[in-house]
Design a protein around this motif. Structure first.
Motif, PDB file in Angstrom:
ATOM      1  N   ILE A 231       0.831  -1.207   0.000  1.00 43.15           N
ATOM      2  CA  ILE A 231       0.000   0.000   0.000  1.00 43.15           C
ATOM      3  C   ILE A 231       0.867   1.260   0.000  1.00 43.15           C
ATOM      4  O   ILE A 231       0.604   2.212  -0.734  1.00 43.15           O
ATOM      5  N   SER A 232       1.937   1.277   0.804  1.00 41.62           N
ATOM      6  CA  SER A 232       2.803   2.462   0.829  1.00 41.62           C
ATOM      7  C   SER A 232       3.500   2.649  -0.512  1.00 41.62           C
ATOM      8  O   SER A 232       3.684   3.778  -0.982  1.00 41.62           O
ATOM      9  N   ALA A 233       3.889   1.542  -1.181  1.00 44.46           N
ATOM     10  CA  ALA A 233       4.549   1.648  -2.486  1.00 44.46           C
ATOM     11  C   ALA A 233       3.605   2.234  -3.532  1.00 44.46           C
ATOM     12  O   ALA A 233       3.995   3.102  -4.322  1.00 44.46           O
ATOM     13  N   PHE A 234       2.357   1.772  -3.563  1.00 38.43           N
ATOM     14  CA  PHE A 234       1.380   2.352  -4.493  1.00 38.43           C
ATOM     15  C   PHE A 234       1.183   3.841  -4.204  1.00 38.43           C
ATOM     16  O   PHE A 234       1.157   4.669  -5.119  1.00 38.43           O
ATOM     17  N   ALA A 235       1.035   4.178  -2.922  1.00 39.38           N
ATOM     18  CA  ALA A 235       0.782   5.570  -2.548  1.00 39.38           C
ATOM     19  C   ALA A 235       1.952   6.472  -2.909  1.00 39.38           C
ATOM     20  O   ALA A 235       1.761   7.639  -3.266  1.00 39.38           O
ATOM     21  N   ASN A 236       3.182   5.949  -2.838  1.00 36.94           N
ATOM     22  CA  ASN A 236       4.367   6.746  -3.155  1.00 36.94           C
ATOM     23  C   ASN A 236       4.659   6.803  -4.654  1.00 36.94           C
ATOM     24  O   ASN A 236       5.572   7.523  -5.067  1.00 36.94           O
ATOM     25  N   THR A 237       3.906   6.050  -5.436  1.00 36.54           N
ATOM     26  CA  THR A 237       4.132   6.053  -6.876  1.00 36.54           C
ATOM     27  C   THR A 237       2.934   6.729  -7.548  1.00 36.54           C
ATOM     28  O   THR A 237       2.783   7.935  -7.451  1.00 36.54           O
ATOM     29  N   GLU A 238       2.069   5.963  -8.177  1.00 35.40           N
ATOM     30  CA  GLU A 238       0.930   6.601  -8.859  1.00 35.40           C
ATOM     31  C   GLU A 238      -0.392   5.931  -8.511  1.00 35.40           C
ATOM     32  O   GLU A 238      -1.340   5.978  -9.287  1.00 35.40           O
ATOM     33  N   GLY A 239      -0.429   5.290  -7.347  1.00 37.30           N
ATOM     34  CA  GLY A 239      -1.646   4.606  -6.952  1.00 37.30           C
ATOM     35  C   GLY A 239      -1.760   3.244  -7.620  1.00 37.30           C
ATOM     36  O   GLY A 239      -0.914   2.853  -8.424  1.00 37.30           O
ATOM     37  N   GLY A 240      -2.823   2.506  -7.278  1.00 38.13           N
ATOM     38  CA  GLY A 240      -3.008   1.197  -7.894  1.00 38.13           C
ATOM     39  C   GLY A 240      -3.933   0.303  -7.104  1.00 38.13           C
ATOM     40  O   GLY A 240      -4.620   0.751  -6.173  1.00 38.13           O
ATOM     41  N   TYR A 241      -3.926  -0.981  -7.477  1.00 39.91           N
ATOM     42  CA  TYR A 241      -4.830  -1.965  -6.888  1.00 39.91           C
ATOM     43  C   TYR A 241      -4.035  -3.139  -6.306  1.00 39.91           C
ATOM     44  O   TYR A 241      -3.151  -3.687  -6.968  1.00 39.91           O
ATOM     45  N   LEU A 242      -4.398  -3.522  -5.092  1.00 35.04           N
ATOM     46  CA  LEU A 242      -3.868  -4.732  -4.475  1.00 35.04           C
ATOM     47  C   LEU A 242      -5.007  -5.738  -4.367  1.00 35.04           C
ATOM     48  O   LEU A 242      -6.025  -5.465  -3.722  1.00 35.04           O
ATOM     49  N   PHE A 243      -4.849  -6.889  -5.037  1.00 34.64           N
ATOM     50  CA  PHE A 243      -5.844  -7.959  -4.959  1.00 34.64           C
ATOM     51  C   PHE A 243      -5.242  -9.106  -4.147  1.00 34.64           C
ATOM     52  O   PHE A 243      -4.290  -9.761  -4.603  1.00 34.64           O
ATOM     53  N   ILE A 244      -5.813  -9.353  -2.969  1.00 38.11           N
ATOM     54  CA  ILE A 244      -5.361 -10.464  -2.136  1.00 38.11           C
ATOM     55  C   ILE A 244      -6.353 -11.611  -2.316  1.00 38.11           C
ATOM     56  O   ILE A 244      -7.516 -11.494  -1.952  1.00 38.11           O
ATOM     57  N   GLY A 245      -5.858 -12.688  -2.931  1.00 42.43           N
ATOM     58  CA  GLY A 245      -6.723 -13.815  -3.245  1.00 42.43           C
ATOM     59  C   GLY A 245      -6.659 -14.177  -4.710  1.00 42.43           C
ATOM     60  O   GLY A 245      -7.556 -14.849  -5.238  1.00 42.43           O
ATOM     61  N   VAL A 246      -5.580 -13.733  -5.409  1.00 39.35           N
ATOM     62  CA  VAL A 246      -5.392 -14.028  -6.830  1.00 39.35           C
ATOM     63  C   VAL A 246      -4.001 -14.630  -7.021  1.00 39.35           C
ATOM     64  O   VAL A 246      -3.014 -14.113  -6.487  1.00 39.35           O
ATOM     65  N   ALA A 319       4.553  11.728   1.619  1.00 40.06           N
ATOM     66  CA  ALA A 319       5.300  10.479   1.791  1.00 40.06           C
ATOM     67  C   ALA A 319       4.573   9.528   2.737  1.00 40.06           C
ATOM     68  O   ALA A 319       4.116   9.930   3.809  1.00 40.06           O
ATOM     69  N   VAL A 320       4.485   8.258   2.331  1.00 37.10           N
ATOM     70  CA  VAL A 320       3.900   7.196   3.149  1.00 37.10           C
ATOM     71  C   VAL A 320       4.992   6.184   3.474  1.00 37.10           C
ATOM     72  O   VAL A 320       5.679   5.692   2.583  1.00 37.10           O
ATOM     73  N   PHE A 321       5.137   5.864   4.750  1.00 29.07           N
ATOM     74  CA  PHE A 321       6.165   4.924   5.214  1.00 29.07           C
ATOM     75  C   PHE A 321       5.508   3.593   5.545  1.00 29.07           C
ATOM     76  O   PHE A 321       4.357   3.535   5.985  1.00 29.07           O
ATOM     77  N   LEU A 322       6.263   2.508   5.378  1.00 29.62           N
ATOM     78  CA  LEU A 322       5.724   1.210   5.785  1.00 29.62           C
ATOM     79  C   LEU A 322       5.964   0.960   7.267  1.00 29.62           C
ATOM     80  O   LEU A 322       5.402   0.051   7.866  1.00 29.62           O
ATOM     81  N   GLY A 323       6.797   1.776   7.884  1.00 26.68           N
ATOM     82  CA  GLY A 323       7.085   1.718   9.316  1.00 26.68           C
ATOM     83  C   GLY A 323       8.006   2.881   9.651  1.00 26.68           C
ATOM     84  O   GLY A 323       8.279   3.732   8.811  1.00 26.68           O
ATOM     85  N   THR A 324       8.480   2.920  10.875  1.00 28.29           N
ATOM     86  CA  THR A 324       9.397   3.979  11.276  1.00 28.29           C
ATOM     87  C   THR A 324      10.767   3.747  10.643  1.00 28.29           C
ATOM     88  O   THR A 324      11.282   2.629  10.675  1.00 28.29           O
ATOM     89  N   PRO A 325      11.375   4.782  10.058  1.00 27.15           N
ATOM     90  CA  PRO A 325      12.742   4.617   9.520  1.00 27.15           C
ATOM     91  C   PRO A 325      13.697   4.146  10.623  1.00 27.15           C
ATOM     92  O   PRO A 325      13.487   4.439  11.804  1.00 27.15           O
ATOM     93  N   ILE A 326      14.745   3.421  10.227  1.00 24.50           N
ATOM     94  CA  ILE A 326      15.698   2.906  11.204  1.00 24.50           C
ATOM     95  C   ILE A 326      16.971   3.733  11.119  1.00 24.50           C
ATOM     96  O   ILE A 326      17.765   3.605  10.179  1.00 24.50           O
ATOM     97  N   SER A 327      17.135   4.620  12.069  1.00 21.55           N
ATOM     98  CA  SER A 327      18.318   5.471  12.133  1.00 21.55           C
ATOM     99  C   SER A 327      18.564   5.832  13.587  1.00 21.55           C
ATOM    100  O   SER A 327      17.616   5.952  14.364  1.00 21.55           O
ATOM    101  N   TRP A 328      19.836   5.996  13.942  1.00 21.30           N
ATOM    102  CA  TRP A 328      20.214   6.173  15.337  1.00 21.30           C
ATOM    103  C   TRP A 328      21.057   7.422  15.534  1.00 21.30           C
ATOM    104  O   TRP A 328      21.770   7.860  14.639  1.00 21.30           O
TER     105      TRP A 328
END
Length: 377
Positions: A231-246, A319-328
């Motif tokens: 979902i974050s990859a679609f949102a950061n690009t040009e949108g799209g469809y994820l079909f779960i069950g195909v 920007a949409v993240f899939l989680g918190t960036p990992i940096s210290w």
């Protein structure tokens, strides 16, 4: 802010010294280690290096778990993890090592001393950006440099007023409109009320379409694991469809058996997973990810077999993240601590010379500090 549980900041020196505990060194001995323990040691060293790179430089001090009277190298897996961290094969540009009996030291220079420099170089070092995008049928993780350019372009884009007659920079794609996604051949299937088990879809995966089979075991956990990057990859690009069950190879509808999950639970799990995705806005909008979830009935020989989960995602403004960036980061008061998403973005694209962030300066000579530390140990 999350403090690192296993990296200790030495308080008796004027400069930053992180004690990383006992570590096995040398290629031969590291190859004999339990793989999980070797991975934990590698992670600890890499995170300490990341913190010091981002905080003005310093020293990683460790005790050799495998005592040796002869000089040893750190080990190829540790070398490789440091190369991946700095995105360069030239370890000498940022690191030096020294062995003193059973004590081993890695001197870490400041990331701001990067030999590559220039405006395209990320301002901080990260183990993972937690940003990704679509490239044809793949989800691609953004490394630090790609993430830096992506965020810089997003920030630049919002400076253009919607009423401005000038076009935005060519490198910034205009937001994909609702009608564009609706003209996609996947839209008809997305609108369906029911599908047949084994039905073959007349389109394939693309930049805008992703197929996933259901895992019949632990369905809810599978959905939680599948949604963030897609979902974050679609949102950061040009949108799209994820079909779960195909099935992605045969393009046939499989669905998820109704005995494994019910319709309401399926939609609720998907919606909750999307709602947890961290977002960052350069613009004035406070919106979260724009999407629609549909649970479509899947029939087999006239009877309800199960469900297909379909999610339509719009391109996100920022920007949409899939989680918190990992940096210290590290300082003597806080210790070694992680950055949250907002802190990470600001340090990546907002903080420049003369800003308010302060970094400790490594002033003592590496040789002197190593000897002094070895004497006290």
């Amino acid at each position: 802010m999350e403090t690192h549980p296993s990296l200790e900041v030495e308080q008796s020196y004027p400069d930053l010294v992180i004690y990383a505990g006992k570590v096995t060194l040398g290629e031969k001995d590291r190859n004999k280690m339990d793989s999980q323990k070797r991975k934990l040691e590698k992670t600890r060293i890499t995170e300490a290096a990341c913190a010091l790179l981002n905080s003005g430089g310093g020293v990683i001090a460790m005790q050799m778990a495998n005592k040796s009277e002869h000089p040893v190298e750190i080990g190829l897996d540790l070398e490789q993890s440091l190369r991946e961290l700095i995105r360069s094969s030239d370890l000498g540009a940022f690191f030096e090592t020294k062995q003193q009996e059973d004590q081993f030291y890695i001197f870490v220079k400041s990331w701001r001393c990067s030999p590559e420099g220039g405006s395209t170089n990320p301002r901080i070092c990260s183990l993972a950006s937690s940003l990704c995008y679509r490239s044809f049928t793949s989800v691609v993780d953004m490394d630090s440099r790609k993430a830096f350019n992506f965020l810089k372009d997003k920030k630049k884009y919002v400076k253009y007023s919607p009423t401005d007659d000038r076009a935005p920079p060519a490198t910034i794609p205009r937001a994909k409109s609702q009608s564009s996604l609706e003209s996609n051949p996947a839209f008809e299937i997305f609108q369906s009320e029911k599908l047949e088990h084994g039905q073959q879809l007349l389109f394939s995966e693309s930049t805008f379409i992703e197929f996933k089979r259901f895992s019949t075991d632990h369905v809810q956990q599978y959905i939680k694991n599948t949604i963030p990057e897609n979902i974050s990859a679609f949102a950061n690009t040009e949108g799209g469809y994820l079909f779960i069950g195909v099935d992605n190879e045969s393009k046939t509808v499989l669905g998820c058996p109704k005995d494994n999950i019910d319709r309401d639970s399926l939609k609720a799990v998907a919606d909750k997973a999307i709602s947890k995705l961290p977002v960052f806005h350069f613009c004035s909008s406070k919106n979260k990810v724009s999407y629609e979830t549909r649970v479509i009935d899947v029939f087999q020989e006239g009877s309800l077999y199960g469900y297909l989960c379909a999610i339509k995602v719009e391109q996100f403004c920022c920007a949409v993240f899939l989680g918190t960036p990992i940096s210290w980061m590290v300082d003597k008061e806080k210790g070694v601590y992680s950055l949250n998403t907002e802190e990470w973005v600001h340090m990546m694209v907002d903080v420049g010379p003369g800003k308010s962030f302060s970094f400790s300066v490594f002033s003592a000579s590496f040789e002197f500090l190593c000897i002094l530390h070895a004497q006290e140990v």
